[in-house]
Design an enzyme around this catalytic site. Sequence first.
Site, mmCIF file in Angstrom:
data_model
loop_
_atom_site.group_PDB
_atom_site.id
_atom_site.type_symbol
_atom_site.label_atom_id
_atom_site.label_comp_id
_atom_site.label_asym_id
_atom_site.label_seq_id
_atom_site.Cartn_x
_atom_site.Cartn_y
_atom_site.Cartn_z
ATOM 1 N N GLU A 114 3.771 1.605 -4.043
ATOM 2 C CA GLU A 114 3.385 1.914 -5.420
ATOM 3 C C GLU A 114 2.623 3.244 -5.524
ATOM 4 O OE1 GLU A 114 0.556 -0.673 -7.277
ATOM 5 O OE2 GLU A 114 1.450 -0.378 -9.243
ATOM 6 N N SER A 154 2.649 5.752 -3.499
ATOM 7 C CA SER A 154 3.495 6.909 -3.181
ATOM 8 C C SER A 154 4.405 7.244 -4.355
ATOM 9 C CB SER A 154 4.348 6.643 -1.941
ATOM 10 O OG SER A 154 3.512 6.410 -0.850
ATOM 11 N N CYS A 214 -7.031 5.868 4.472
ATOM 12 C CA CYS A 214 -5.620 5.480 4.370
ATOM 13 C C CYS A 214 -4.827 5.825 5.628
ATOM 14 C CB CYS A 214 -4.993 6.174 3.167
ATOM 15 S SG CYS A 214 -3.246 5.806 3.004
ATOM 16 N N ALA A 230 0.855 -1.192 0.000
ATOM 17 C CA ALA A 230 0.000 0.000 0.000
ATOM 18 C C ALA A 230 0.886 1.234 0.000
ATOM 19 C CB ALA A 230 -0.910 -0.009 1.222
ATOM 20 N N GLU A 289 6.029 12.453 2.343
ATOM 21 C CA GLU A 289 7.006 11.813 1.458
ATOM 22 C C GLU A 289 7.088 12.559 0.111
ATOM 23 O OE1 GLU A 289 5.960 7.669 1.393
ATOM 24 O OE2 GLU A 289 7.469 7.211 -0.127
HETATM 25 C C1 HEM Z 1 -0.288 8.450 -2.542
HETATM 26 C C2 HEM Z 1 -0.212 7.469 -1.712
HETATM 27 C C3 HEM Z 1 -1.385 6.666 -1.217
HETATM 28 C C4 HEM Z 1 -2.671 6.592 -1.706
HETATM 29 C C5 HEM Z 1 -3.294 7.318 -2.893
HETATM 30 C C6 HEM Z 1 -3.378 5.658 -0.851
HETATM 31 C C7 HEM Z 1 -4.716 5.335 -1.000
HETATM 32 C C8 HEM Z 1 -5.443 4.581 -0.099
HETATM 33 C C9 HEM Z 1 -6.862 4.373 -0.172
HETATM 34 C C10 HEM Z 1 -7.802 4.902 -1.256
HETATM 35 C C11 HEM Z 1 -7.213 3.583 0.873
HETATM 36 C C12 HEM Z 1 -8.641 3.138 1.242
HETATM 37 C C13 HEM Z 1 -9.017 1.914 0.481
HETATM 38 C C14 HEM Z 1 -10.513 1.633 0.552
HETATM 39 O O1 HEM Z 1 -11.239 2.016 1.496
HETATM 40 O O2 HEM Z 1 -10.986 0.994 -0.371
HETATM 41 C C15 HEM Z 1 -6.005 3.270 1.608
HETATM 42 C C16 HEM Z 1 -5.940 2.481 2.716
HETATM 43 C C17 HEM Z 1 -4.760 2.135 3.318
HETATM 44 N N1 HEM Z 1 -3.495 2.655 3.049
HETATM 45 FE FE1 HEM Z 1 -3.031 4.000 1.643
HETATM 46 N N2 HEM Z 1 -2.518 5.189 0.105
HETATM 47 C C18 HEM Z 1 -1.293 5.791 -0.078
HETATM 48 C C19 HEM Z 1 -0.157 5.631 0.666
HETATM 49 C C20 HEM Z 1 -0.054 4.785 1.740
HETATM 50 C C21 HEM Z 1 1.123 4.601 2.549
HETATM 51 C C22 HEM Z 1 2.431 5.379 2.390
HETATM 52 C C23 HEM Z 1 0.811 3.639 3.477
HETATM 53 C C24 HEM Z 1 1.655 3.042 4.569
HETATM 54 C C25 HEM Z 1 2.929 3.039 4.668
HETATM 55 C C26 HEM Z 1 -0.558 3.237 3.250
HETATM 56 C C27 HEM Z 1 -1.235 2.290 3.968
HETATM 57 C C28 HEM Z 1 -2.589 2.045 3.892
HETATM 58 C C29 HEM Z 1 -3.290 1.084 4.742
HETATM 59 C C30 HEM Z 1 -2.667 0.197 5.806
HETATM 60 C C31 HEM Z 1 -4.645 1.143 4.384
HETATM 61 C C32 HEM Z 1 -5.784 0.316 4.975
HETATM 62 C C33 HEM Z 1 -6.402 1.060 6.121
HETATM 63 C C34 HEM Z 1 -7.578 0.323 6.708
HETATM 64 O O3 HEM Z 1 -8.170 -0.564 6.080
HETATM 65 O O4 HEM Z 1 -7.921 0.636 7.854
HETATM 66 N N3 HEM Z 1 -1.061 3.949 2.192
HETATM 67 N N4 HEM Z 1 -4.937 3.911 0.999
#
Ligand code: HEM
Length: 398
Positions: free
Chosen positions: A232, A234, A343, A229, A352
Amino acid sequence: MSDAARLMAEDPHGVGAALREAGPVHKITLPDGSAAWLVTRYADVQAALVDPRLSLSKRHAAPGGGYRGFSLPPALDANLLNMDPPDHTRLRRLAGHAFTARRVAELRPGLEDAARQLADGFGTDGPVDLVDDFATPYAVQVICRILGVPEESRSGFRAWTTGLLGTGADAEEMRRIVAEMYAFFVRLIADKRARPGTDLLSVLVTARDADDRLSEDELMSLAFLLLFAGYENSANLIASSLRAVLADPELRDAVVAGRTPVADVVEEVARHESPALLAIRRFAREEVRIAGTDIPAGETVMLSIATANRDPRRFTDVDPDAFAPERRDLTAHLSFGQGIHYCIGAPLARLEAEVALRVLFERFPGLRFDDAESAEWRPSLRVRGLASLPARTGAAPG
Ligand code: HEM
């Protein structure tokens, strides 16, 4: 891939807009041949993101309902994006220990260091590919530093992630990579348990709420999820932000001179390009009506973040198809989701990207496109990412 899916993968914004304006909900065929409902408009996507009747758990997929998807071994599949409350609530609370505002702010010097090291490698007016030579290795470095992956293991790490995220690996190759990564994480976690440091994995190994702690499978799954997550999306946000600035010399000058805040550019790229084009697939636990369409229990629902983010019904300040970091509703986008699955890495992703752009434009104020034409998007239904971004650094590193 069906025709509609292929067209959408090639031109997510153009085809997406046509679908959004044609109707709020469409039945589509996904690349694996299974059927899904695509929700296109802001108000419906936002409501669906927080709707508890839409489950992220595969348990709610109708048997034989067509959902396929890539399944990880059970020890890696117990992750936040496959779970509903109460399991999700517990795991998210424990994972939250690693993502407090203070912890994220503490990462800044490490991020600056990683960006500077890469910039140091660029020559005088060097041709560089800002995807392969900067955004991707930076995002890998950052997540490895954060997870506490030792320097000497990082090259293998990048090969694994490229293998899993690319399109070249077949099922056999995927299984081999997953097995290798699994073995690697088992060793790494054992090491953190024996000698905890200050990195995120060590924090997670020791994270506790009262008597609660993460099981071994949960730890493994979380480490895996954070890696994928976190890496890619980021890298794509950073490369797309660089492209947006280089595409507009006035904006570049304003960024270099500090007149346009880098954070605003990154925020607007998050909306305008939507690194995650779609939210994670959801399953209707019961029949759910969305914008007048009844979706039967067990069927798959895809929420289109990208088309919601450019919905003129919501973004009335400035034309939503325009890139405008000065818009008033800059943070109204859904790029990081909403509700309980919002997220967890959003503050990190923002920091970042901000650090990456700041370091690069400080070091190379004359950074410019080498060949704007060849900055092409990779066709994908899921992620918005550039295949390459050829640039010239413009001056010797100072
Ligand atoms: C531009 C960068 C990022 C984007 C656009 C992004 C986008 C998202 C989105 C849309 C979700 C929600 C998914 C859903 O409800 O269907 C999500 C969840 C999540 N993201 Fe990101 N993400 C990014 C960067 C990161 C980074 C840097 C991390 C961790 C190092 C991360 C970890 C997570 C985790 C663990 C979840 C699940 C949270 C949960 O279910 O409670 N993401 N992300």
